[in-house]
Design an enzyme around this catalytic site. Structure first.
Site, PDB file in Angstrom:
ATOM      1  CG  HIS A   1      30.811 -32.571  19.146  1.00 34.84           C
ATOM      2  ND1 HIS A   1      30.927 -33.098  17.878  1.00 34.84           N
ATOM      3  CD2 HIS A   1      29.689 -31.820  19.125  1.00 34.84           C
ATOM      4  CE1 HIS A   1      29.931 -32.680  17.134  1.00 34.84           C
ATOM      5  NE2 HIS A   1      29.155 -31.890  17.864  1.00 34.84           N
TER       6      HIS A   1
ATOM      7  CG  ASP B   1      33.068 -35.461  16.799  1.00 32.48           C
ATOM      8  OD1 ASP B   1      32.593 -35.777  17.904  1.00 32.48           O
ATOM      9  OD2 ASP B   1      32.652 -34.493  16.129  1.00 32.48           O
TER      10      ASP B   1
ATOM     11  N   GLY C   1      22.733 -28.573  15.943  1.00 31.63           N
ATOM     12  CA  GLY C   1      21.711 -29.561  16.259  1.00 31.63           C
ATOM     13  C   GLY C   1      21.785 -30.783  15.367  1.00 31.63           C
TER      14      GLY C   1
ATOM     15  CB  SER D   1      26.393 -32.495  16.298  1.00 33.23           C
ATOM     16  OG  SER D   1      27.304 -31.511  15.908  1.00 33.23           O
TER      17      SER D   1
ATOM     18  CB  SER E   1      32.234 -34.431  12.869  1.00 38.21           C
ATOM     19  OG  SER E   1      33.136 -33.761  13.724  1.00 38.21           O
TER      20      SER E   1
END
Length: 383
Positions: A227, A255, A335, A337, A352
């Site tokens: 993402h 993801d 942040g 991720s 994720s």
């Protein structure tokens, strides 16, 4: 924060502007890599984070890591010994052993011979996986957070946001889910969300107006969350210099993504310490069992630890469902991720999303790293 020198930060600036030319260049394949018992189980920083987040002494943390390392190596042998009677497994922190559920009493002795404890179960892993697959085909409303096979409960557990438990669409979903097989319903306090963030100051990587965190170095680039960017999107480093591009990306459904690097950037086999803690070497990607400890490094909240709560969970984000995720009790914030999940010195997955934060707690999911390596034919960069 910006790093003042490469040496003072243990070579930890994003995909470190340096590499180890000889030692540490042998790659790990996408298959699980057995942990090396002769190696130190964790850096001082990881041990410190385990002590803080799991309430352990340093000695307890070391003992747990050693026991989890043993459980990780026992799991494939125990699964094979159980055969079609296999009903799942998990690490039991109280006993310090892997527990394996079996549907046939006749398989118990063979499983015990591998070093695992045994529990009887009604439904096999194959039956539970089939039930979950049927639930995956349903359209889930926003009030349903996620669902996964829980081997200890021997059911498919559906997590429902407490405030939406009595919504008509949630109740209808649960009715259809129960038709697929054995289901248990649990409540969660919030719906999951991804942990990307708008552009802010800091050290990670940027694409468009999104800031995310690097996952693990692979030969030729790094893996991260899907993402965070689409194929072809340009990636810029902590200093805003050009790093490379997204070569592959999938979200929702999955993801995960991988980014190629060039323009003077290259990779090393470490999890970032962000200039405040020593970096953690990555020596393989053996998957830790449910119940094992796991730690996460991200550009917003740095190091935090917890335990593996579930595997192969379907997470119902607002953008769509993501499958085959691992749920943990580790916190995260926007942040983080794409950042690294690691157990001891073994890579686990890329961050994720989740719910909560690192002030009040929460849960976070990661996409298993071996799935990403297999999907794109990548080789993990290991020490």
């Amino acid at each position: 924060m910006r790093r003042t020198t490469i040496l003072r930060t243990g070579l930890s600036a994003l995909l470190l502007l340096g590499t180890w030319a000889t030692a540490g260049t042998l790659p790990a394949s996408a298959a699980d890599t057995p942990p090396r018992s002769s190696e130190a189980p964790a850096s001082p920083a990881l041990l410190s984070a385990m002590q803080r987040d799991l309430g352990l002494s340093r000695g307890d943390a070391l003992t747990r890591l050693a026991a989890e390392r043993t459980a990780t190596s026992v799991e494939p042998r125990a699964r094979s010994a159980a055969g079609s009677a296999y009903a799942g497994s998990w690490y039991d922190a109280d006993s310090g052993k892997l527990t394996v559920a079996v549907t046939l009493a006749g398989q118990a002795d063979a499983v015990r011979a591998t070093g695992a404890a045994v529990r009887h179960a009604r439904f096999s892993a194959r039956q539970l996986d089939a039930a979950k697959k049927s639930i995956d085909a349903l359209s889930a409303p926003a009030g349903v957070a996620s669902w996964h096979v829980d081997p200890e409960a021997n059911k498919v557990v559906v997590d429902v946001v407490a405030a939406h438990r009595d919504d008509n669409d949630v109740r209808a979903f649960l009715t259809r889910a129960r038709e697929a097989g054995p289901v248990a319903v649990r409540e969660t306090s919030a719906a999951p969300r991804t942990f990307a963030a708008g552009t802010v100051g800091g050290d990670p990587y940027y694409t468009g107006n999104v800031r995310c965190s690097i996952g693990f170095s692979v030969h030729g680039g790094f893996v991260t969350a899907g993402h965070c960017g689409s194929p072809g999107a340009a990636v810029y480093g902590w200093d805003r210099s050009y790093v490379g591009t997204f070569q592959g990306s999938s979200f929702p459904g999955n993801d995960y993504a991988w980014v190629s690097v060039g323009s003077g950037w290259w990779t090393v086999p470490v999890v970032l310490g962000w200039g405040t803690v020593p970096d953690q070497l990555v020596r393989g990607s053996a998957e830790a069992p449910v119940g094992a400890s796991v730690c996460r490094s991200g550009s917003t909240t740095h190091w935090h630890c917890g335990t593996v709560l579930a595997k192969n969970e379907t997470v119902n984000y607002s953008q769509g469902a993501v499958h085959q995720m691992t749920k943990t009790s580790v916190c995260a914030e926007p942040g983080d991720s794409g950042g690294s999940f690691i157990s001891g010195d073994q890579a686990q997955g890329v961050t994720s999303g989740g719910w909560g934060n690192c002030r009040g707690g929460g849960e976070t999911w990661h996409q298993p790293v071996n799935e990403i390596l297999n999907r794109y034919g990548l080789r993990l960069h290991t020490a």
